[in-house]
Design an enzyme around this catalytic site. Structure first.
Site, PDB file in Angstrom:
ATOM      1  N   HIS A  34       0.837  -1.204   0.000  1.00  0.00           N
ATOM      2  CA  HIS A  34       0.000   0.000   0.000  1.00  0.00           C
ATOM      3  C   HIS A  34       0.874   1.257   0.000  1.00  0.00           C
ATOM      4  O   HIS A  34       0.584   2.232  -0.695  1.00  0.00           O
ATOM      5  CB  HIS A  34      -0.873   0.041   1.257  1.00  0.00           C
ATOM      6  CG  HIS A  34      -1.835  -1.077   1.395  1.00  0.00           C
ATOM      7  ND1 HIS A  34      -1.663  -2.112   2.286  1.00  0.00           N
ATOM      8  CD2 HIS A  34      -3.004  -1.327   0.746  1.00  0.00           C
ATOM      9  CE1 HIS A  34      -2.675  -2.946   2.194  1.00  0.00           C
ATOM     10  NE2 HIS A  34      -3.501  -2.504   1.263  1.00  0.00           N
ATOM     11  N   GLN A 145      -0.931  -4.015  -8.425  1.00  0.00           N
ATOM     12  CA  GLN A 145      -0.953  -5.106  -9.406  1.00  0.00           C
ATOM     13  C   GLN A 145      -1.315  -6.439  -8.748  1.00  0.00           C
ATOM     14  O   GLN A 145      -1.792  -7.355  -9.408  1.00  0.00           O
ATOM     15  CB  GLN A 145       0.435  -5.204 -10.035  1.00  0.00           C
ATOM     16  CG  GLN A 145       0.620  -6.302 -11.035  1.00  0.00           C
ATOM     17  CD  GLN A 145       2.045  -6.797 -11.046  1.00  0.00           C
ATOM     18  OE1 GLN A 145       2.972  -6.008 -10.904  1.00  0.00           O
ATOM     19  NE2 GLN A 145       2.242  -8.086 -11.203  1.00  0.00           N
ATOM     20  N   SER A 182       0.556  -9.082   1.337  1.00  0.00           N
ATOM     21  CA  SER A 182      -0.903  -9.065   1.390  1.00  0.00           C
ATOM     22  C   SER A 182      -1.325  -8.918   2.846  1.00  0.00           C
ATOM     23  O   SER A 182      -0.666  -9.455   3.741  1.00  0.00           O
ATOM     24  CB  SER A 182      -1.446 -10.396   0.837  1.00  0.00           C
ATOM     25  OG  SER A 182      -2.783 -10.580   1.248  1.00  0.00           O
ATOM     26  N   ARG A 184      -3.614 -10.391   4.168  1.00  0.00           N
ATOM     27  CA  ARG A 184      -4.047 -11.702   4.663  1.00  0.00           C
ATOM     28  C   ARG A 184      -2.873 -12.604   5.046  1.00  0.00           C
ATOM     29  O   ARG A 184      -3.089 -13.675   5.617  1.00  0.00           O
ATOM     30  CB  ARG A 184      -4.946 -12.396   3.641  1.00  0.00           C
ATOM     31  CG  ARG A 184      -6.301 -11.717   3.508  1.00  0.00           C
ATOM     32  CD  ARG A 184      -7.269 -12.516   2.649  1.00  0.00           C
ATOM     33  NE  ARG A 184      -8.622 -12.007   2.748  1.00  0.00           N
ATOM     34  CZ  ARG A 184      -9.181 -11.150   1.890  1.00  0.00           C
ATOM     35  NH1 ARG A 184      -8.499 -10.685   0.876  1.00  0.00           N
ATOM     36  NH2 ARG A 184     -10.431 -10.755   2.065  1.00  0.00           N
TER      37      ARG A 184
END
Ligand code: PAF
Length: 275
Positions: A34, A145, A182, A184
């Site tokens: 991010h 992406q 990520s 997650r």
């Protein structure tokens, strides 16, 4: 830096920021991926806005909405350090008040790959991104992406609906062993974390095999063996970057894409073939 939660406050602040205005939409739980979007927007724009909103409409009832990692204070500090001017962090009630009933239907592109596993996901993404764009009114939207199909769906939506907004796709940030960053990844056990980069290695194997002339079907069959036996592989494929339809030869613009479950955690990855 300002943090706002209401739509009128957000509009008032975003409207007076210097132009061009770059916008980074997020669901929080921020990592270096991010922050790379913010850094790019900072370098290219007069001002940068970001949103932090865990969007309920892109999660199905059986998914991880409730346990999705949340750290508003930590996220705001990271965005401030990265140079964001205004953060919009609404509540679900602000974004979806009583009586909300209008959704953006993204058509067939939202029904394959991620859309096949998560049938209402892209409708939720397209709806919230449309709302955010209408509130922030940026010149350029910055997307990672990592979520390749999301980039294709949003670019198509912006084109189809004539939104006067540019889209910049920023390359995936990776851990030193190749695992795509990520939010997650925090769900992975140590064993799953050790196995997770195998998805990336499988994608690299497909790219290498097809670049040296092997047919896609053989390249994918060989790459399956690269994915850790701990994983449940969901798909590996090569798609056109704009239409997200499968293609048989490796030519730009394309993505080599994959998804696999490591225990209870679904991970996605892709390689961007941009020539
Ligand atoms: O990629 C995400 O984090 C989300 O799908 C997005 C674009 C912020 C919409 O909720």
């Amino acid at each position: 830096m300002h943090i706002v939660t209401s739509i009128p406050q957000a509009r008032a602040l975003f409207d007076v920021l210097p132009r061009p205005l770059g916008f980074v939409p997020t669901m929080g739980a921020l990592h270096d991926g991010h922050l790379a979007l913010v850094t790019r927007a900072r370098a290219e724009c007069g001002a940068v806005g970001a949103s932090i909103f865990v969007n309920p409409t892109q999660f199905a009832a059986n998914e991880d909405l409730d346990r999705y990692p949340r750290d508003l204070e930590g996220d705001c500090a990271k965005l401030a350090r990265a140079g964001v001017d205004v953060i919009f962090a609404p509540t679900p009630q602000t974004m979806y008040p009583e009586g909300f009933s209008t959704f953006v239907d993204v058509g067939a592109m939202g029904t394959t790959f991620e859309g096949a596993v998560r049938p209402t996901h892209f409708r939720g993404v397209a709806t919230v991104v449309t709302k955010l764009l209408n509130i922030v009114r940026p010149d350029t939207l910055y997307l990672g992406q990592k979520d390749a199909q999301q980039t294709a769906v949003i670019r198509r939506m912006i084109r189809d609906l004539d939104a006067p907004i540019g889209v910049t796709i920023v390359p995936t940030e990776r851990e030193s062993d190749g695992l795509a960053r990520s939010s997650r990844n925090v769900y992975l056990s140590p064993e799953e974390r050790a196995a997770a980069p195998s998805l990336h290695y499988a994608l690299q194997a497909i790219r290498l095999a097809m670049a040296s002339g092997r047919p896609k079907v053989d390249a994918i069959a060989a790459a399956r063996a690269r994915v850790s036996p701990l994983a449940q592989l969901e798909y590996l494929d090569v798609v056109d970057a704009d239409s997200f339809e499968p293609i048989e030869t490796l030519r730009p613009p394309a993505f080599v894409i994959g998804a696999a479950r490591f225990g209870g955690t679904r991970l996605l990855d892709n390689l961007w073939i941009d020539g």
